[in-house]
Motif scaffolding. Sequence first.
Motif, PDB file in Angstrom:
ATOM      1  N   ASP A  58      89.554  43.648  67.339  1.00  0.00           N
ATOM      2  CA  ASP A  58      89.077  42.462  66.645  1.00  0.00           C
ATOM      3  C   ASP A  58      90.091  41.340  66.885  1.00  0.00           C
ATOM      4  OD1 ASP A  58      91.191  42.791  64.866  1.00  0.00           O
ATOM      5  OD2 ASP A  58      89.946  43.529  63.242  1.00  0.00           O
ATOM      6  N   SER A  82      86.197  41.578  70.051  1.00  0.00           N
ATOM      7  CA  SER A  82      84.887  41.427  69.432  1.00  0.00           C
ATOM      8  C   SER A  82      84.717  39.973  68.997  1.00  0.00           C
ATOM      9  CB  SER A  82      84.732  42.371  68.241  1.00  0.00           C
ATOM     10  OG  SER A  82      85.706  42.109  67.266  1.00  0.00           O
ATOM     11  N   PRO A  87      81.372  42.362  62.777  1.00  0.00           N
ATOM     12  CA  PRO A  87      81.885  43.730  62.716  1.00  0.00           C
ATOM     13  C   PRO A  87      80.962  44.735  63.416  1.00  0.00           C
ATOM     14  CG  PRO A  87      81.100  43.032  60.567  1.00  0.00           C
ATOM     15  CD  PRO A  87      81.072  41.825  61.467  1.00  0.00           C
ATOM     16  N   THR A  88      79.694  44.373  63.599  1.00  0.00           N
ATOM     17  CA  THR A  88      78.779  45.285  64.281  1.00  0.00           C
ATOM     18  C   THR A  88      79.102  45.430  65.761  1.00  0.00           C
ATOM     19  OG1 THR A  88      77.214  43.470  64.578  1.00  0.00           O
ATOM     20  CG2 THR A  88      76.881  44.911  62.667  1.00  0.00           C
ATOM     21  N   GLU A  94      83.887  50.680  62.199  1.00  0.00           N
ATOM     22  CA  GLU A  94      83.479  50.223  60.873  1.00  0.00           C
ATOM     23  C   GLU A  94      82.941  51.397  60.060  1.00  0.00           C
ATOM     24  OE1 GLU A  94      84.284  47.337  59.707  1.00  0.00           O
ATOM     25  OE2 GLU A  94      85.009  46.621  61.657  1.00  0.00           O
ATOM     26  N   GLU A 175      89.333  48.928  65.152  1.00  0.00           N
ATOM     27  CA  GLU A 175      88.847  47.641  65.573  1.00  0.00           C
ATOM     28  C   GLU A 175      89.345  47.486  66.971  1.00  0.00           C
ATOM     29  OE1 GLU A 175      88.818  44.668  62.471  1.00  0.00           O
ATOM     30  OE2 GLU A 175      88.535  46.356  61.139  1.00  0.00           O
ATOM     31  N   LYS A 189      92.509  50.711  66.473  1.00  0.00           N
ATOM     32  CA  LYS A 189      91.762  49.886  65.547  1.00  0.00           C
ATOM     33  C   LYS A 189      92.628  49.616  64.367  1.00  0.00           C
ATOM     34  CE  LYS A 189      88.461  48.972  62.431  1.00  0.00           C
ATOM     35  NZ  LYS A 189      87.644  47.991  62.168  1.00  0.00           N
TER      36      LYS A 189
END
Length: 191
Positions: A58, A82, A87-88, A94, A175, A189
């Motif tokens: 992310d 991303s 978040p999808t 997630e 993430e 992540k």
Amino acid sequence: MADQLFDGRRFRLLTLVDNFSRESLAIRTGQRLTGDDVVNALDVVTHCRGKPMTIRVDNGPEFISKSLDWWAYFNDVKLDFSRPGKPTDNAYIESFNGRLRQECLNEHWFTSLEDAQQKLDAWRDDYNGTRPHSALGNRTPQEFAAMAASARAQQMGTVPSVLPSASADSSVAAEATVKTDGTPARAVKRG
């Protein structure tokens, strides 16, 4: 992800998940997490499992750091960011983080970072080794990763390694998502 100790002090979590096998590769805790912390976690995982081709991350400060950018450049790993607020884009991590929050973080009081790390490691071992996933043919993530490594080794005519490695369609979520080219996969992540 973030949570707090019994006395209200906040701490952060960095989670690494292999999207292919759904295996949790690492969970790290700290008062704050920097790009150097991400690099250290990646070094530990890649030492055992090999380097990924791609890591999906992310836009958190630990992932846009120069430390991670340099690590990715020198290790020939692509960072796939991303889209902000989406978040999808990384649904596996997630989902994993939601389960981690519900089954571990919400169920325990943590007296220290060491206590939190110990409880998180125990939860991760249970998650990887004793819980079958319907998406994996009702196998645990460790069983699925070992089966995939064995199948890949048979295809290549080699003996599988002691540690299971992911297949070519492997990716890591958190993430961060990792896709490999046939070398073992890893990813990072943060939560």
